[in-house]
Design an enzyme around this catalytic site. Structure first.
Site, PDB file in Angstrom:
ATOM      1  N   ASP A 105       9.296 -20.971  78.590  1.00  0.00           N
ATOM      2  CA  ASP A 105      10.138 -21.720  79.512  1.00  0.00           C
ATOM      3  C   ASP A 105      11.252 -22.450  78.774  1.00  0.00           C
ATOM      4  O   ASP A 105      12.403 -22.495  79.231  1.00  0.00           O
ATOM      5  CB  ASP A 105       9.302 -22.689  80.347  1.00  0.00           C
ATOM      6  CG  ASP A 105       8.282 -23.459  79.536  1.00  0.00           C
ATOM      7  OD1 ASP A 105       8.058 -23.129  78.360  1.00  0.00           O
ATOM      8  OD2 ASP A 105       7.695 -24.415  80.081  1.00  0.00           O
ATOM      9  N   ASP A 140      16.651  -9.849  80.460  1.00  0.00           N
ATOM     10  CA  ASP A 140      17.526  -9.825  81.633  1.00  0.00           C
ATOM     11  C   ASP A 140      18.329 -11.116  81.739  1.00  0.00           C
ATOM     12  O   ASP A 140      19.494 -11.109  82.153  1.00  0.00           O
ATOM     13  CB  ASP A 140      16.699  -9.615  82.900  1.00  0.00           C
ATOM     14  CG  ASP A 140      16.299  -8.163  83.099  1.00  0.00           C
ATOM     15  OD1 ASP A 140      16.802  -7.310  82.342  1.00  0.00           O
ATOM     16  OD2 ASP A 140      15.505  -7.882  83.998  1.00  0.00           O
ATOM     17  N   TYR A 182       1.509  -5.335  81.952  1.00  0.00           N
ATOM     18  CA  TYR A 182       2.031  -4.088  82.490  1.00  0.00           C
ATOM     19  C   TYR A 182       1.043  -2.942  82.317  1.00  0.00           C
ATOM     20  O   TYR A 182       1.008  -2.006  83.121  1.00  0.00           O
ATOM     21  CB  TYR A 182       3.363  -3.720  81.816  1.00  0.00           C
ATOM     22  CG  TYR A 182       4.511  -4.614  82.179  1.00  0.00           C
ATOM     23  CD1 TYR A 182       4.315  -5.819  82.842  1.00  0.00           C
ATOM     24  CD2 TYR A 182       5.811  -4.274  81.856  1.00  0.00           C
ATOM     25  CE1 TYR A 182       5.368  -6.648  83.174  1.00  0.00           C
ATOM     26  CE2 TYR A 182       6.884  -5.095  82.183  1.00  0.00           C
ATOM     27  CZ  TYR A 182       6.648  -6.276  82.842  1.00  0.00           C
ATOM     28  OH  TYR A 182       7.693  -7.095  83.180  1.00  0.00           O
ATOM     29  N   ASP A 234      10.714  -8.916  79.144  1.00  0.00           N
ATOM     30  CA  ASP A 234      11.382  -8.353  80.311  1.00  0.00           C
ATOM     31  C   ASP A 234      12.270  -9.408  80.961  1.00  0.00           C
ATOM     32  O   ASP A 234      13.439  -9.165  81.295  1.00  0.00           O
ATOM     33  CB  ASP A 234      10.321  -7.860  81.297  1.00  0.00           C
ATOM     34  CG  ASP A 234      10.891  -6.972  82.388  1.00  0.00           C
ATOM     35  OD1 ASP A 234      12.120  -6.770  82.422  1.00  0.00           O
ATOM     36  OD2 ASP A 234      10.100  -6.481  83.214  1.00  0.00           O
ATOM     37  N   LYS A 261       3.521 -18.506  75.215  1.00  0.00           N
ATOM     38  CA  LYS A 261       3.100 -19.612  76.093  1.00  0.00           C
ATOM     39  C   LYS A 261       1.729 -20.078  75.599  1.00  0.00           C
ATOM     40  O   LYS A 261       0.749 -20.136  76.350  1.00  0.00           O
ATOM     41  CB  LYS A 261       3.054 -19.139  77.548  1.00  0.00           C
ATOM     42  CG  LYS A 261       2.934 -20.275  78.569  1.00  0.00           C
ATOM     43  CD  LYS A 261       4.094 -21.236  78.548  1.00  0.00           C
ATOM     44  CE  LYS A 261       3.948 -22.288  79.649  1.00  0.00           C
ATOM     45  NZ  LYS A 261       4.924 -23.400  79.516  1.00  0.00           N
TER      46      LYS A 261
END
Length: 356
Positions: free
Chosen positions: A222, A250, A136, A246, A190
């Site tokens: 994942d 959600d 970001y 993020d 990851k």
């Protein structure tokens, strides 16, 4: 106690107004509120989504109670002037690097979750997300690839210092009342693919040496997404970076059944005379389609105000009272349209105040 109230756009002013009424009803002494423009309304009034006067107000306060930003009429503006840049700007300018987002299925609302009721009842976790690094805020751009086509690129990076800083927040949360399941921390990355995640994992492991009482585990993002849905009871605190946080936060909010119940805190290193300086906001957006209609559920903003009392003012008892009042209101059938009910914004706020 100086609080900068930044209602913003859409339903922001409506839900923020009810949260302020709850704070006032809680009988807090020496409460001083300042209100400023932010987001689309700030652009229209001042030519920028985060005007200097609003930023100054925020810096001089002990905490910020934030509504929401987003205005479809501003969608055609250049990126730097869009309403959403206000929240990114506040995080950056105020050094708010740690986002705390609890996700919990309240008793009696299991049927609203897309999960089966037996799994939904076990979802009660806290996601600690790093806010000021990752893709970001990394370099980004567009170039022409070897085959002559357009190619977009973004740089993901984390320094050991940034990772260690957010890890300390997560370890403290795992030890405190912030965690629904104390002493349990899962770091999500990851590392099997990304060098950034290799640094992340190794730094978190190193930081864990100062917290031998915390049960630390690691999980690929994942798998974490799958586990939040299939076996959420295993999680107490989840620590992760900006991009993964993020997405996972959600995901967790969707599993709760309504974003109208989810609060958040964004904290930094700055300490005030009362506690840790922070920005507190509901996770829902500005919902322009229902703005001004009195339909929005203010509970997420009210719960954000409770988090503010806990973290920025050290008022655990008062924070718990507000949270209990929200839970009691839900148990008594006070529900907005997002929960399948017909109570409006003001009615929900009044119900919470009555139960204080």
């Amino acid at each position: 106690m100086k609080i900068a109230v930044l209602p913003g756009d859409g339903i922001g002013p409506e839900v923020t107004r009810e949260a302020v009424k709850v704070l006032e009803a809680a009988g807090l002494a020496d409460l001083t509120l300042f209100e400023g423009d932010v987001g689309g309304i700030a652009y229209k009034n001042h030519g920028h989504p985060l005007p200097d006067e609003t930023l100054t107000m925020a810096r001089e306060a002990d905490a910020i109670l934030f509504g929401a930003v987003g205005d479809p009429s501003c969608d055609a503006l250049e990126r730097s002037l869009r309403p959403e840049q206000a929240i990114l700007g506040l995080r950056k300018e105020l050094g708010l690097f740690a986002n705390l987002r609890p996700a919990k299925v309240y008793k009696g609302l299991e049927h609203l979750s897309p999960l089966t009721p037996d799994i939904a009842t076990t979802l009660d976790l806290l996601i600690v997300r790093e806010l000021t690094g990752d893709v970001y805020f990394g370099d980004k751009g567009e170039r022409i690839a070897v085959d002559g086509s357009r190619e977009g690129w973004d740089m993901m990076s984390y320094t050991e210092t940034e990772v260690r800083r957010i890890a300390q927040v997560a370890f403290r949360a795992a030890r405190s009342g912030d965690s629904p399941k104390k002493q349990r921390l899962c770091s999500v990355d990851k590392a099997n693919v990304l060098e950034t995640s290799q640094v992340w994992r190794e730094t978190v492991k190193d930081a864990a040496g100062a917290h031998p009482d915390i049960d630390l585990s690691h999980m690929y993002v994942d798998n974490a997404a799958m586990q939040i849905i299939s076996n959420p009871s295993q999680f107490g605190v989840i620590l992760t970076g900006n991009l993964f946080g993020d997405i996972l936060s959600d995901l967790a909010s969707a599993a709760v059944g309504s974003i109208g119940l989810l609060a958040s805190a964004s904290l930094g290193d700055r300490q005030t005379a009362h506690g840790t300086y922070g920005l507190y906001e509901p996770i829902h957006g500005s919902a322009p389609d229902i703005a001004g209609q009195g339909k929005a559920n203010p509970m997420a903003t009210i719960l954000s105000a409770a988090m503010m009392l806990r973290h920025s003012f050290g008022m655990e008892t008062e924070a718990a009272r507000i949270e209990a009042a929200v839970e009691r209101a839900l148990a008594d059938g006070i529900r907005g349209a997002d929960l399948g009910g017909d109570h409006g914004t003001q009615a929900i706020g009044a119900a919470v105040r009555e139960r204080l």
